[in-house]
Design an enzyme around this catalytic site. Structure first.
Site, PDB file in Angstrom:
ATOM      1  N   ASP A 132       0.581  -3.837  -5.949  1.00 45.86           N
ATOM      2  CA  ASP A 132       1.386  -2.958  -6.802  1.00 45.86           C
ATOM      3  C   ASP A 132       2.823  -3.161  -6.340  1.00 45.86           C
ATOM      4  O   ASP A 132       3.300  -2.510  -5.418  1.00 45.86           O
ATOM      5  CB  ASP A 132       0.934  -1.508  -6.629  1.00 45.86           C
ATOM      6  N   CYS A 147       4.803  -0.349 -11.898  1.00 43.70           N
ATOM      7  CA  CYS A 147       5.132   0.849 -12.676  1.00 43.70           C
ATOM      8  C   CYS A 147       6.368   0.576 -13.515  1.00 43.70           C
ATOM      9  O   CYS A 147       7.414   1.204 -13.343  1.00 43.70           O
ATOM     10  CB  CYS A 147       5.343   2.047 -11.755  1.00 43.70           C
ATOM     11  N   ALA A 187       0.784  -1.233   0.000  1.00 43.38           N
ATOM     12  CA  ALA A 187       0.000   0.000   0.000  1.00 43.38           C
ATOM     13  C   ALA A 187       0.814   1.281   0.000  1.00 43.38           C
ATOM     14  O   ALA A 187       0.282   2.341  -0.327  1.00 43.38           O
ATOM     15  CB  ALA A 187      -0.948   0.011   1.202  1.00 43.38           C
ATOM     16  N   GLY A 188       2.092   1.239   0.406  1.00 44.54           N
ATOM     17  CA  GLY A 188       2.841   2.485   0.507  1.00 44.54           C
ATOM     18  C   GLY A 188       3.114   3.122  -0.840  1.00 44.54           C
ATOM     19  O   GLY A 188       3.310   2.412  -1.830  1.00 44.54           O
ATOM     20  N   ASP A 213       4.539  -7.961   6.103  1.00 51.70           N
ATOM     21  CA  ASP A 213       5.233  -8.429   4.908  1.00 51.70           C
ATOM     22  C   ASP A 213       4.239  -9.194   4.041  1.00 51.70           C
ATOM     23  O   ASP A 213       3.680 -10.209   4.465  1.00 51.70           O
ATOM     24  CB  ASP A 213       6.392  -9.341   5.328  1.00 51.70           C
ATOM     25  N   GLY A 253      -1.383   6.260  -2.152  1.00 57.89           N
ATOM     26  CA  GLY A 253      -2.254   6.869  -3.145  1.00 57.89           C
ATOM     27  C   GLY A 253      -3.352   5.938  -3.623  1.00 57.89           C
ATOM     28  O   GLY A 253      -4.538   6.288  -3.605  1.00 57.89           O
ATOM     29  N   LYS A 254      -2.970   4.738  -4.059  1.00 55.22           N
ATOM     30  CA  LYS A 254      -3.977   3.785  -4.525  1.00 55.22           C
ATOM     31  C   LYS A 254      -4.864   3.332  -3.365  1.00 55.22           C
ATOM     32  O   LYS A 254      -6.067   3.123  -3.537  1.00 55.22           O
ATOM     33  CB  LYS A 254      -3.311   2.581  -5.180  1.00 55.22           C
ATOM     34  N   GLU A 314       1.491  -2.608   4.459  1.00 52.88           N
ATOM     35  CA  GLU A 314       2.771  -2.108   3.951  1.00 52.88           C
ATOM     36  C   GLU A 314       3.878  -2.638   4.851  1.00 52.88           C
ATOM     37  O   GLU A 314       3.792  -2.552   6.077  1.00 52.88           O
ATOM     38  CB  GLU A 314       2.785  -0.588   3.929  1.00 52.88           C
TER      39      GLU A 314
END
Length: 482
Positions: free
Chosen positions: A366, A419, A299-300, A349, A303-304, A323
């Site tokens: 992500d 990304c 999650a870090g 983790d 934003g998402k 996170e």
């Protein structure tokens, strides 16, 4: 008797003049040194340097804009400028002291990449060299910059870049300032996802987009603000609607998100439109059975997770945001603060889950990656990454996807995002994981991103800066089967 010639009038030595500090160029130099010495990211270190310069020397907005242009211009085009500088010095660049090279790159950018007059660019950069390097090395800087100033950028590229038909990858690497291995990887990936754009023109458009200054994009978190509210809060000419996301608003150059009440109150935030599309596609994916509990497994910085939490709240669902790093988990908690629906933030983790298998209806991972999809925002990453890094990320990416599939209940949906457009971090990861399982299947993600052009044959999706105006986000959607 011959009359001796008259004695020459000897000029008195000029008195020593203390160099003057130029606040904007000092900030730019300090930012480049932080990037070089501490592996800092410019988007994190530069704002703090600008604030300090404003406090100490009264740096105004115009000078801050100049410092920002110098830093990002130097980092984006460092490869090109290094090739030009190498043609103007009598030694290998590795033998030039890094601080000297930073000053030379700043000077080269002013000469070849801005409208600053040549004499002003040379004079100001030599003055900077006197301040940060001393008078002796400033003379070296002066000599090199005068050689650079003798030609414009096109003329230099004709000299330092090999012809395209002789070595296309090396040509593109120098002309568009990317490491050769990155050019090769992006070209291969573009050919996989966009076969009609895999030639020179397609990859050149992609590389040029990496060097363009990205827009600042806002996200209106649904149920808490709207895109219309964000646009109404600023002058009409200062914003444009998002290209694809209904929650996106694009700011004009120089727009300050901090001026908006919705951003200060955490009802909106800064988020690339590609990241918004990843979250909205996962939320819109067809689901078999209940829709009550969602997981963001990486999650870090949040934003998402903030967008997912807002979307989940509208359906009466809850979000668990996990996170691994505690300091990043705190950033996630800050991003989620004020969300109207139930949510939980934990430091855990993702490869060693803190939840029972089959607990979630929707799962997003992500995953950590090379960041090659965000080179326009973090240009220094292209010089920092090495091909070996991808091998290091691979096991983690596969492990996170496996535990994400385990976390989803039968009938639930998993989104694998990264990304990066590199094939080793995208389709290869998903194929490898699915090859060892019989309890997951592909979902075609393309219908969940309507109106977007150039999404290829599916079922996964790769976004591109030059085609979609977003970071190069990748998304694969999978359904957990019985």
């Amino acid at each position: 008797m011959t009359t001796p010639p008259p004695a020459r009038n000897r000029r008195a030595p000029r008195p020593y003049r203390r160099p003057k500090k130029d606040a904007a160029r000092m900030v730019a130099f300090e930012a480049l040194r932080a990037v070089d010495e501490r592996d800092a990211y410019a988007n994190l270190v530069l704002p703090a340097l600008l604030r300090e310069a404003e406090r100490k020397s009264g740096l105004d907005r115009r000078d801050a804009a100049l410092a920002t242009e110098l830093v990002y211009g130097a980092l984006r085009l460092q490869g090109t400028y290094d090739a030009v500088i190498a043609a103007c010095v009598d030694r290998p660049l590795r033998e030039v002291d890094p601080p000297v090279l930073d000053v030379l790159v700043l000077g080269a950018h002013q000469l070849l990449g801005t409208r600053i007059p040549s004499h002003a660019a040379v004079s100001a950069t030599v003055e900077l060299a006197r301040v940060v390097l001393g008078d002796g090395r400033a003379k070296f800087v002066n000599a090199v910059l005068r050689r650079i100033a003798a030609r414009d950028l096109d003329a230099w590229l004709d000299e330092v870049a090999p012809p395209y038909d002789q070595d296309p990858e090396d040509h593109l690497a120098i002309v568009h300032s990317h490491p050769r291995w990155v050019v090769s990887a992006l070209w291969d990936s573009l050919g996989r996802w966009q076969p009609d754009a895999s030639g020179r023109s397609g990859v050149e458009e992609l590389l040029a987009a990496d060097n363009a200054r990205p827009e600042v994009t806002l996200v209106a978190r649904p149920g808490r603000s709207t895109a219309a509210e964000l646009r109404d809060a600023l002058p009409e000419e200062a914003t444009e609607p998002g290209l694809w996301s209904p929650y996106a608003v694009r700011l004009a150059e120089g727009g300050d998100p901090g001026e908006l009440d919705a951003v200060r109150e955490n009802r909106a935030g800064v988020q690339d439109e590609g990241s918004q599309l990843v979250a909205t596609a996962l939320a819109a994916a067809p689901l078999d059975g209940p829709d009550r509990l969602w997981l963001d497994g990486c999650a870090g910085p949040g934003g998402k997770a903030a967008l997912l939490a807002a979307l989940a709240a509208q359906r009466g669902a809850a979000l668990v945001a996990s996170e691994k790093q505690p300091h990043r988990a705190r950033l996630v908690a800050r991003a989620l603060d004020g969300n109207p629906g139930p949510y939980t933030v934990i430091a855990a983790d993702g490869t060693r889950p803190a939840w029972r298998p089959g607990s979630f209806d929707r799962v997003l991972v992500d995953v950590p990656c090379s960041g090659l999809g965000a080179l326009r925002r973090r240009p220094e990453a292209r010089w920092r990454r090495r091909p070996d890094d991808l091998a290091a990320f691979g096991p983690l990416q596969r492990g996170l996807l496996r535990t994400a599939l385990d976390a989803a209940r039968p009938g639930g949906v998993v989104g694998y995002a990264t990304c990066s457009p590199h094939l080793a971090e995208t389709r290869a990861v998903v194929d490898d994981v699915l090859r060892g399982r019989t309890d997951a299947e592909w979902i075609d993600a393309r219908p969940l991103l309507p109106d977007l052009p150039g999404l290829g044959e599916g079922p996964d999706v790769q976004l591109w800066p030059h085609l979609h105006g977003t970071d190069a986000m990748y998304l694969a959607l999978l359904r957990r089967t019985a």
